[in-house]
Design a protein around this motif. Structure first.
Motif, PDB file in Angstrom:
ATOM      1  N   ARG A 455       0.826  -1.201   0.000  1.00 48.39           N
ATOM      2  CA  ARG A 455       0.000   0.000   0.000  1.00 48.39           C
ATOM      3  C   ARG A 455       0.861   1.252   0.000  1.00 48.39           C
ATOM      4  N   GLU A 456       0.372   2.289  -0.712  1.00 40.35           N
ATOM      5  CA  GLU A 456       0.947   3.617  -0.600  1.00 40.35           C
ATOM      6  C   GLU A 456       0.035   4.471   0.267  1.00 40.35           C
ATOM      7  N   GLY A 457       0.236   5.801   0.251  1.00 40.75           N
ATOM      8  CA  GLY A 457      -0.347   6.637   1.282  1.00 40.75           C
ATOM      9  C   GLY A 457       0.727   6.809   2.340  1.00 40.75           C
ATOM     10  N   ILE A 458       0.888   8.009   2.870  1.00 35.87           N
ATOM     11  CA  ILE A 458       2.095   8.329   3.629  1.00 35.87           C
ATOM     12  C   ILE A 458       2.357   7.376   4.788  1.00 35.87           C
ATOM     13  N   ARG A 459       1.374   7.157   5.651  1.00 28.75           N
ATOM     14  CA  ARG A 459       1.620   6.291   6.812  1.00 28.75           C
ATOM     15  C   ARG A 459       1.888   4.857   6.384  1.00 28.75           C
ATOM     16  N   ALA A 460       1.129   4.381   5.387  1.00 27.47           N
ATOM     17  CA  ALA A 460       1.343   3.013   4.914  1.00 27.47           C
ATOM     18  C   ALA A 460       2.730   2.862   4.299  1.00 27.47           C
ATOM     19  N   ALA A 461       3.165   3.867   3.538  1.00 25.78           N
ATOM     20  CA  ALA A 461       4.492   3.804   2.922  1.00 25.78           C
ATOM     21  C   ALA A 461       5.587   3.864   3.974  1.00 25.78           C
ATOM     22  N   ILE A 462       5.411   4.716   4.989  1.00 25.99           N
ATOM     23  CA  ILE A 462       6.398   4.778   6.074  1.00 25.99           C
ATOM     24  C   ILE A 462       6.493   3.429   6.782  1.00 25.99           C
TER      25      ILE A 462
END
Length: 478
Positions: A455-462
């Protein structure tokens, strides 16, 4: 507004190695600017620099990472029109859509700035039996190390942002290969990053050939590969070895319009037009298949047919143009061929017309056979298909009758139907009351089946760009 040429960035530093890559104005077909094109040696040097920068980036304090990201927000805000015009030229994106993507670029970096100082851990209760009394457990998240990013042509700013911004927030050095057709936005982002005090080697942005980019996939010094693009992503994953891999590979998104006497069809049509034809349909979550309940199908089809026929096509610099060029002549020819094949197999064109070079008019079809490429594959163009259904569960089954599963939209006033869609649709996201093309840059975004993994999206990518590290402490004897 473009520079006459752009360097690539190797280990934070601009390198005007050559001007070998011509970047075309996608509307005129003329050369707009030239870009330095990296070779395998430069890619190797970038990987070595990122690997060497791993400790420095991990030690770079979270508040300093936040400050870098906030600097980017300020500079992108100051350069909004320049970025939009560059996007309009290199991607052929209508100027209003280009400005919208710049706004999302800024949002994405702003969200990442907020998350940079919120990468928390947890305390674990280990005293679960007499054997473990006196033990304490804690977990923190640490950066995975050097990352490799490969991005496509259709969102040259925001898809880059969704990899670069969380990497900085997480403390990961990276090497980015932007699409060769649309490298300018990524290089402007690199210009801005070069103004910051990121550690040496923290980033490289290298337009290069796919062959030379093989090192980004196969080199064991890379800890994570994030790829957005076509089905070739599965081959990249097979070649990636032990590294983490996240893939976003597109789809043929569907939208259900349920029977609902209170459903505002004009508003639904407005959203369907946006979802299917925004930036000439060149979006992974573009509305490609529309399933309308028999009770609303005829009225919806008539309204949609009129709205699609009214869309203006032409020069993307024109403020009133909605349909600009697709990325190149080959893409336009493929879309035209798929439409012709569907029509030969029994489909009927409701709106649209002949192709003019890279300009493909907004097309709406019905009776498209379910084995046609236009139905089964990702059209990636300004094309949508509409058909009726009688039973809601049958509509869900038709959405699932796909090799892809990125997002789906459901217009319904029935809570039970909304929940059935959420439970039963084989997709990464279900959007109720709107089109599948809806995305907010902080939500987890990605798909299942052929649409990818992770998944992407900032929290998911982090979360992907960090890993848990456990600490166990035994109390001293008393």
């Amino acid at each position: 507004m473009l520079q006459t040429s752009y360097p690539y960035y190797l280990a934070n530093t601009p390198v005007a190695a050559n001007t070998d890559l011509d970047v075309l104005d996608k509307y005129t077909g003329k050369i707009a600017t030239c870009v330095a094109f990296a070779d395998a040696t430069a890619v190797e040097q970038a990987i070595a620099a990122a690997s060497a920068a791993r400790a420095a980036m991990a030690a770079f304090p979270p508040d300093a990472r936040r400050d870098v990201l906030e600097h980017c927000v300020r500079r992108f805000s100051e350069r909004q029109e320049e970025l939009a015009q560059a996007l309009c030229i290199e991607a052929g994106k209508p100027i209003r859509d280009a400005r919208g993507e710049v706004a999302r670029l800024i949002d994405t970096f702003r969200i990442a700035a907020g998350e940079a100082t919120r990468i928390d851990g947890e305390v674990i209760e280990l005293q679960v039996s007499p054997r473990t009394r006196g033990y304490r457990g804690m977990v923190k998240r640490v950066p995975v190390g050097a990352c490799a990013f490969i991005t496509p042509f259709n969102f040259p700013l925001n898809l880059v942002a969704h990899k670069v911004a969380p990497a900085i927030a997480a403390g990961c050095p990276f090497v980015l290969k932007p699409a060769a057709k649309t490298p300018i936005g990524a290089l402007i982002i690199a210009q801005v990053l070069a103004e910051t005090d990121l550690p040496p080697g923290a980033f490289s942005v290298l337009p290069c050939s796919n062959d030379d980019a093989a090192l980004l996939v196969e080199d064991e010094r890379i800890a994570l590969l994030s790829f957005t693009g076509g089905l070739v992503g599965w081959d990249l994953k097979a070649r990636a070895g032990r590294k983490k891999v996240t893939l976003e590979l597109g789809g043929n998104a569907a939208c259900i319009v349920d029977a609902d006497p209170g459903l505002p069809l004009d508003a639904v049509v407005e959203r369907l037009v946006s979802g299917a034809y925004y930036q000439s349909g060149q979006s992974c979550i573009s509305v490609q298949r529309i399933f309308a309940h028999a009770g609303v199908h005829d009225a919806l089809r008539a309204k949609l047919q009129s709205a699609v026929a009214a869309l203006r096509m032409g020069d993307p610099h024109d403020e009133d143009v909605f349909i600009g060029p697709v990325i190149d002549e080959a893409a336009a020819e493929r879309i035209e061929r798929w439409i012709a094949d569907a029509v030969a197999a029994g489909a009927r064109v409701l709106a649209g017309g002949p192709r003019r070079g890279t300009l493909v008019p907004a097309m709406l079809l019905e009776r498209v056979p379910h084995d046609a490429d236009l139905y089964r594959k990702e059209a990636f163009g300004p094309v949508a298909c509409i058909e009726p259904f009688d039973d809601f569960d049958d509509a869900l089954a038709r959405v699932n009758d796909s090799d892809f599963g990125l997002q789906a939209g459901v217009f319904t006033g029935a809570l039970a139907h909304a929940m059935r869609a959420w439970d039963g649709l084989e997709v990464g996201g279900v959007i109720v009351g709107d089109i599948p093309s809806f995305r907010v840059d902080n939500m987890p975004y990605g798909g299942v089946k052929g649409s990818g993994s992770g998944r992407e999206g900032i929290r998911a990518a982090i979360a992907d760009m960090t890993e848990p590290r456990l600490l166990v402490i035994r109390d001293a004897p008393r």
